[in-house]
Each structure stands twice: as structure tokens, then as C-alpha cells.
Design a protein around this motif. Structure first.
Motif, PDB file in Angstrom:
ATOM      1  N   LEU A  25      -6.476 -11.509   7.838  1.00 26.50           N
ATOM      2  CA  LEU A  25      -7.280 -10.776   6.860  1.00 26.50           C
ATOM      3  C   LEU A  25      -6.731  -9.373   6.612  1.00 26.50           C
ATOM      4  O   LEU A  25      -6.820  -8.847   5.518  1.00 26.50           O
ATOM      5  CB  LEU A  25      -8.740 -10.715   7.320  1.00 26.50           C
ATOM      6  CG  LEU A  25      -9.465 -12.055   7.240  1.00 26.50           C
ATOM      7  CD1 LEU A  25     -10.904 -11.904   7.662  1.00 26.50           C
ATOM      8  CD2 LEU A  25      -9.396 -12.639   5.839  1.00 26.50           C
ATOM      9  N   LEU A  26      -6.137  -8.796   7.655  1.00 27.30           N
ATOM     10  CA  LEU A  26      -5.489  -7.489   7.502  1.00 27.30           C
ATOM     11  C   LEU A  26      -4.321  -7.618   6.532  1.00 27.30           C
ATOM     12  O   LEU A  26      -4.176  -6.838   5.588  1.00 27.30           O
ATOM     13  CB  LEU A  26      -4.989  -7.028   8.880  1.00 27.30           C
ATOM     14  CG  LEU A  26      -4.780  -5.545   9.089  1.00 27.30           C
ATOM     15  CD1 LEU A  26      -6.082  -4.814   8.954  1.00 27.30           C
ATOM     16  CD2 LEU A  26      -4.176  -5.290  10.463  1.00 27.30           C
ATOM     17  N   ALA A  27      -3.523  -8.651   6.763  1.00 20.70           N
ATOM     18  CA  ALA A  27      -2.361  -8.874   5.906  1.00 20.70           C
ATOM     19  C   ALA A  27      -2.793  -9.203   4.484  1.00 20.70           C
ATOM     20  O   ALA A  27      -2.158  -8.788   3.519  1.00 20.70           O
ATOM     21  CB  ALA A  27      -1.504  -9.995   6.478  1.00 20.70           C
ATOM     22  N   ALA A  28      -3.914  -9.932   4.355  1.00 19.05           N
ATOM     23  CA  ALA A  28      -4.381 -10.312   3.023  1.00 19.05           C
ATOM     24  C   ALA A  28      -4.941  -9.117   2.267  1.00 19.05           C
ATOM     25  O   ALA A  28      -4.837  -9.032   1.043  1.00 19.05           O
ATOM     26  CB  ALA A  28      -5.446 -11.394   3.139  1.00 19.05           C
ATOM     27  N   GLY A  29      -5.527  -8.170   3.010  1.00 17.98           N
ATOM     28  CA  GLY A  29      -6.149  -7.017   2.365  1.00 17.98           C
ATOM     29  C   GLY A  29      -5.153  -6.124   1.647  1.00 17.98           C
ATOM     30  O   GLY A  29      -5.515  -5.438   0.692  1.00 17.98           O
ATOM     31  N   ILE A  30      -3.909  -6.151   2.092  1.00 16.28           N
ATOM     32  CA  ILE A  30      -2.929  -5.251   1.479  1.00 16.28           C
ATOM     33  C   ILE A  30      -2.546  -5.669   0.050  1.00 16.28           C
ATOM     34  O   ILE A  30      -2.758  -4.901  -0.883  1.00 16.28           O
ATOM     35  CB  ILE A  30      -1.711  -5.071   2.410  1.00 16.28           C
ATOM     36  CG1 ILE A  30      -2.193  -4.362   3.679  1.00 16.28           C
ATOM     37  CG2 ILE A  30      -0.604  -4.277   1.728  1.00 16.28           C
ATOM     38  CD1 ILE A  30      -1.212  -4.382   4.817  1.00 16.28           C
ATOM     39  N   PRO A  31      -2.070  -6.925  -0.163  1.00 17.69           N
ATOM     40  CA  PRO A  31      -1.803  -7.322  -1.556  1.00 17.69           C
ATOM     41  C   PRO A  31      -3.055  -7.329  -2.435  1.00 17.69           C
ATOM     42  O   PRO A  31      -2.987  -6.912  -3.600  1.00 17.69           O
ATOM     43  CB  PRO A  31      -1.208  -8.722  -1.437  1.00 17.69           C
ATOM     44  CG  PRO A  31      -1.487  -9.179  -0.059  1.00 17.69           C
ATOM     45  CD  PRO A  31      -1.627  -7.958   0.788  1.00 17.69           C
ATOM     46  N   THR A  32      -4.209  -7.761  -1.884  1.00 17.14           N
ATOM     47  CA  THR A  32      -5.396  -7.793  -2.738  1.00 17.14           C
ATOM     48  C   THR A  32      -5.845  -6.368  -3.081  1.00 17.14           C
ATOM     49  O   THR A  32      -6.290  -6.111  -4.191  1.00 17.14           O
ATOM     50  CB  THR A  32      -6.569  -8.572  -2.096  1.00 17.14           C
ATOM     51  OG1 THR A  32      -6.897  -7.969  -0.850  1.00 17.14           O
ATOM     52  CG2 THR A  32      -6.238 -10.024  -1.881  1.00 17.14           C
ATOM     53  N   GLY A  33      -5.692  -5.444  -2.127  1.00 22.05           N
ATOM     54  CA  GLY A  33      -6.031  -4.050  -2.399  1.00 22.05           C
ATOM     55  C   GLY A  33      -5.125  -3.443  -3.462  1.00 22.05           C
ATOM     56  O   GLY A  33      -5.584  -2.723  -4.348  1.00 22.05           O
ATOM     57  N   ILE A  34      -3.836  -3.756  -3.377  1.00 21.89           N
ATOM     58  CA  ILE A  34      -2.896  -3.250  -4.380  1.00 21.89           C
ATOM     59  C   ILE A  34      -3.253  -3.829  -5.751  1.00 21.89           C
ATOM     60  O   ILE A  34      -3.295  -3.120  -6.757  1.00 21.89           O
ATOM     61  CB  ILE A  34      -1.436  -3.604  -3.989  1.00 21.89           C
ATOM     62  CG1 ILE A  34      -1.022  -2.777  -2.765  1.00 21.89           C
ATOM     63  CG2 ILE A  34      -0.486  -3.349  -5.152  1.00 21.89           C
ATOM     64  CD1 ILE A  34       0.336  -3.139  -2.189  1.00 21.89           C
ATOM     65  N   LEU A  35      -3.591  -5.135  -5.759  1.00 23.78           N
ATOM     66  CA  LEU A  35      -3.970  -5.788  -7.026  1.00 23.78           C
ATOM     67  C   LEU A  35      -5.184  -5.112  -7.659  1.00 23.78           C
ATOM     68  O   LEU A  35      -5.154  -4.739  -8.836  1.00 23.78           O
ATOM     69  CB  LEU A  35      -4.257  -7.278  -6.788  1.00 23.78           C
ATOM     70  CG  LEU A  35      -4.721  -8.048  -8.018  1.00 23.78           C
ATOM     71  CD1 LEU A  35      -3.549  -8.305  -8.960  1.00 23.78           C
ATOM     72  CD2 LEU A  35      -5.384  -9.360  -7.642  1.00 23.78           C
ATOM     73  N   THR A  36      -6.247  -4.912  -6.844  1.00 23.22           N
ATOM     74  CA  THR A  36      -7.462  -4.319  -7.433  1.00 23.22           C
ATOM     75  C   THR A  36      -7.198  -2.879  -7.891  1.00 23.22           C
ATOM     76  O   THR A  36      -7.718  -2.451  -8.909  1.00 23.22           O
ATOM     77  CB  THR A  36      -8.664  -4.346  -6.462  1.00 23.22           C
ATOM     78  OG1 THR A  36      -8.260  -3.787  -5.218  1.00 23.22           O
ATOM     79  CG2 THR A  36      -9.166  -5.739  -6.236  1.00 23.22           C
ATOM     80  N   GLY A  37      -6.347  -2.160  -7.149  1.00 22.03           N
ATOM     81  CA  GLY A  37      -5.999  -0.796  -7.552  1.00 22.03           C
ATOM     82  C   GLY A  37      -5.281  -0.781  -8.891  1.00 22.03           C
ATOM     83  O   GLY A  37      -5.577   0.034  -9.774  1.00 22.03           O
ATOM     84  N   LEU A  38      -4.331  -1.715  -9.049  1.00 16.64           N
ATOM     85  CA  LEU A  38      -3.568  -1.779 -10.304  1.00 16.64           C
ATOM     86  C   LEU A  38      -4.465  -2.202 -11.471  1.00 16.64           C
ATOM     87  O   LEU A  38      -4.369  -1.651 -12.568  1.00 16.64           O
ATOM     88  CB  LEU A  38      -2.396  -2.768 -10.165  1.00 16.64           C
ATOM     89  CG  LEU A  38      -1.238  -2.316  -9.265  1.00 16.64           C
ATOM     90  CD1 LEU A  38      -0.201  -3.432  -9.141  1.00 16.64           C
ATOM     91  CD2 LEU A  38      -0.587  -1.043  -9.785  1.00 16.64           C
ATOM     92  N   VAL A  39      -5.342  -3.177 -11.197  1.00 16.29           N
ATOM     93  CA  VAL A  39      -6.256  -3.623 -12.255  1.00 16.29           C
ATOM     94  C   VAL A  39      -7.182  -2.475 -12.659  1.00 16.29           C
ATOM     95  O   VAL A  39      -7.432  -2.244 -13.845  1.00 16.29           O
ATOM     96  CB  VAL A  39      -7.085  -4.860 -11.807  1.00 16.29           C
ATOM     97  CG1 VAL A  39      -8.165  -5.191 -12.815  1.00 16.29           C
ATOM     98  CG2 VAL A  39      -6.175  -6.067 -11.609  1.00 16.29           C
ATOM     99  N   LEU A  40      -7.636  -1.698 -11.663  1.00 15.14           N
ATOM    100  CA  LEU A  40      -8.505  -0.560 -11.975  1.00 15.14           C
ATOM    101  C   LEU A  40      -7.766   0.439 -12.879  1.00 15.14           C
ATOM    102  O   LEU A  40      -8.307   0.887 -13.888  1.00 15.14           O
ATOM    103  CB  LEU A  40      -8.970   0.136 -10.691  1.00 15.14           C
ATOM    104  CG  LEU A  40      -9.768   1.416 -10.916  1.00 15.14           C
ATOM    105  CD1 LEU A  40     -11.049   1.140 -11.695  1.00 15.14           C
ATOM    106  CD2 LEU A  40     -10.110   2.113  -9.606  1.00 15.14           C
ATOM    107  N   ARG A  41      -6.515   0.747 -12.514  1.00 18.95           N
ATOM    108  CA  ARG A  41      -5.757   1.704 -13.325  1.00 18.95           C
ATOM    109  C   ARG A  41      -5.607   1.203 -14.763  1.00 18.95           C
ATOM    110  O   ARG A  41      -5.763   1.951 -15.726  1.00 18.95           O
ATOM    111  CB  ARG A  41      -4.387   1.944 -12.654  1.00 18.95           C
ATOM    112  CG  ARG A  41      -3.486   3.019 -13.212  1.00 18.95           C
ATOM    113  CD  ARG A  41      -4.109   4.305 -13.675  1.00 18.95           C
ATOM    114  NE  ARG A  41      -5.090   4.986 -12.858  1.00 18.95           N
ATOM    115  CZ  ARG A  41      -4.842   6.044 -12.099  1.00 18.95           C
ATOM    116  NH1 ARG A  41      -3.627   6.535 -12.013  1.00 18.95           N
ATOM    117  NH2 ARG A  41      -5.803   6.622 -11.435  1.00 18.95           N
ATOM    118  N   ALA A  42      -5.350  -0.122 -14.904  1.00 22.37           N
ATOM    119  CA  ALA A  42      -5.179  -0.695 -16.240  1.00 22.37           C
ATOM    120  C   ALA A  42      -6.504  -0.738 -17.002  1.00 22.37           C
ATOM    121  O   ALA A  42      -6.530  -0.606 -18.226  1.00 22.37           O
ATOM    122  CB  ALA A  42      -4.600  -2.103 -16.129  1.00 22.37           C
TER     123      ALA A  42
END
Lengths: 177, 124
Positions: A139-156
Motif C-alpha cells: 500500500l505504501l508503494a501503491a500510494g506513490i503513483p496514485t498520489g502523483i496521479l491525483t496531484g497531476l489531475v488536480l493541477r490539470a
């Protein structure tokens, strides 16, 4: 705060809540081929938008009501997981935002990771077993790509979503939060 | 709260990278050798200890109702479950020591163990 400002914040909160519930429902309806029930957590985009562009109170309200939506649609276990993960995640982002002021992606990654830790802690509590923490590395490893994804989607999504706030920031909290 | 937050700074990229390294290292070191048995518990009580090396099969347990377990090639999974989300089914097969499958709504935990001599019981 003028009354019209209050009304506008409330209406905006409603729109964001609808978006968050929609994204959450979409994610649970479309089971992605990911192991261990990992989901991207796109509703976090909305929660973070509420936090950064409206105020803490709106983010908190949307978060709690989104969990209530989960309660109605997916049952009490999913509700607990949603609430526990969501609250810890929001708390961590607020603390980071108030203290270290890191960049957006670090905040969304920390938010995603703490969301997973919150859920795992509740699972450990419900099951009365610490063996669930065997999931932690995944879950730690999964949180990193999903966190980056949500951050990028938020910026867009910030620019189009900001049109809801009329381009300008919704009345900022008068020092209350 | 603040507006106009930077997307990413060099320092934060390094922190994220560090987190990723820690997570991947933890994943790689947590489950390094295959287990010999699987312990199934329900409501916090161990209800079965099953050797994984025996022949491939599917089974149910009286304590867990309609949940169907499957053993194949020294690994175990939950094949069918009547829980609402099916997260346990989507977890797939596990076979490395200390790996777990959890069905939260039904409070079922499967943990892969080394299997103690003389304690292996085949339930089916």
C-alpha cells in the motif's frame, strides 16, 4: 462574511460533493485490474481542491459527506474505511500545508499514503490482528503513483474548477482556520 | 488555505523518490521465501492450518460459509466470496511467507506460514 458569500460557498461545496461522490462511485463500479483492491483515489482531487481553493471547513464537510455516500451505497465496512482513510489523509495534508508548505505532488503523495495507513489501521482494529500490516509495503508503494496521479489531475483540473469559484478565490476564512 | 502551490520542487521530488525506494525495498524484502502452509482465521481465531504442497484443490470451511478457497501450485487464494467488494478475491494467489489475504467484511485472514511439524492438518 457576507450572506451571498456564504451561499456561494455552500453551493460550491454541494457541486464538489457531487463530483467527489461521482468519482468515488465510478472507481468502485469499474474494478481496475490492480492487485489488493488498489484504487487511484480520484475523489481526493476534489477534497484537495476544496482545501486549497475554498477552506478547511468545506474540505472537511465534503470528506465526511462523501463517506456518508459510501455508507449508503457500499455498506458500513466501506464507510469506516472511507472515513478513516479520508480523515487521516486530510489531516496530514492540512498539517503539511500549514507547516512545511511542500509542493503539490508531495502533499498528494503523503495524502495517498496516509489514506492507506488510515484504512489499514482501522482494518487492524476491526480484525483485532496486526497481521494486516503485512499489506503495508504494497500500500505504501501503491500510494506513490496514485498520489502523483491525483496531484497531476488536480493541477490539470484547477483552472476549469476555478471557473466555479468565478475565477477568484471564494471568500477566505477570516482567520478562523 | 494557500493558492498557487508549486507542482513539484527538486527537494520534494527527492523525498518522493526516497519514499519510493523505501516502499520498493520493503516490498522486495518482506516476502523472500515461499511458505509451506496457510493459516486461516475467522473473527480472530485460527480455524484451519493447511499445507500448500499437497495436491491442488478447492474447499470451503464450515466457519466461513460460502467462501471458496483454492490451492494451486503451492499457493492459495479466495476464489469466491459473498462479501460486497470482493477485494479478497481480487487479491489473487499468495504463497510467500507472511503474505496475507484479508476479507474485512467477513473477518477472514489467510496468512502464509512456514508450517510447524506435526501441526499440519488437512481440512476439506
Amino acid at each position: 462574511m457576507r450572506l451571498s458569500d456564504k451561499a456561494r460557498t455552500a453551493a460550491l461545496g454541494g457541486v464538489l460533493l457531487a463530483l467527489a461522490c461521482g468519482l468515488s462511485a465510478l472507481e468502485s463500479a469499474v474494478a481496475l485490474p490492480l492487485p489488493a483492491g488498489i484504487k487511484p483515489g480520484l475523489a481526493n482531487v476534489i477534497i484537495m481542491f476544496a482545501l486549497f481553493h475554498i477552506n478547511v471547513k468545506t474540505a472537511l464537510t465534503v470528506n465526511i459527506l462523501k463517506s456518508c455516500f459510501v455508507l449508503l451505497t457500499r455498506g458500513v465496512t466501506a464507510f469506516g474505511m472511507s472515513l478513516c482513510g479520508g480523515m487521516l489523509s486530510l489531516l496530514v495534508i492540512i498539517i503539511l500545508c500549514k507547516t512545511a508548505k511542500p509542493s503539490l505532488l508531495l502533499m498528494s503523495v503523503c495524502g495517498a499514503v496516509s489514506h492507506n495507513i488510515g484504512q489499514l489501521s482501522l482494518a487492524a482494529l476491526l480484525l483485532g490482528s496486526s497481521s494486516v500490516f503485512g499489506y503495508l509495503p504494497v500500500l505504501l508503494a501503491a500510494g506513490i503513483p496514485t498520489g502523483i496521479l491525483t496531484g497531476l489531475v488536480l493541477r490539470a483540473a484547477e483552472r476549469p474548477l476555478s471557473r466555479l469559484t468565478n475565477g477568484k478565490s471564494v471568500p477566505h476564512n477570516s482567520g478562523k482556520d | 488555505m494557500q493558492r498557487d502551490i508549486r507542482l513539484l520542487s527538486r527537494r520534494d521530488a527527492l523525498i518522493i523518490l526516497l519514499l519510493a525506494v523505501i516502499a520498493v525495498t520493503a516490498m522486495l524484502t518482506a516476502h523472500t521465501h515461499a511458505g509451506a502452509a496457510a493459516q486461516i482465521s475467522k473473527d480472530g481465531k485460527v480455524i484451519a492450518e493447511i499445507t500448500l504442497s499437497a495436491e491442488d484443490r478447492e474447499f470451503t470451511l464450515p466457519e466461513t460459509g460460502t467462501t471458496v478457497f483454492e490451492i494451486s501450485g503451492g499457493r492459495i487464494r479466495i476464489k469466491e466470496s459473498d462479501c460486497p467488494e470482493h477485494t479478497c478475491v481480487r487479491r489473487g494467489f499468495i504463497g510467500m511467507k507472511n503474505e496475507t489475504i484479508i476479507c474485512l467484511p467477513k473477518k477472514i485472514i489467510i496468512t502464509v506460514t512456514d508450517g510447524a511439524e506435526g501441526y499440519d492438518a488437512v481440512v476439506g
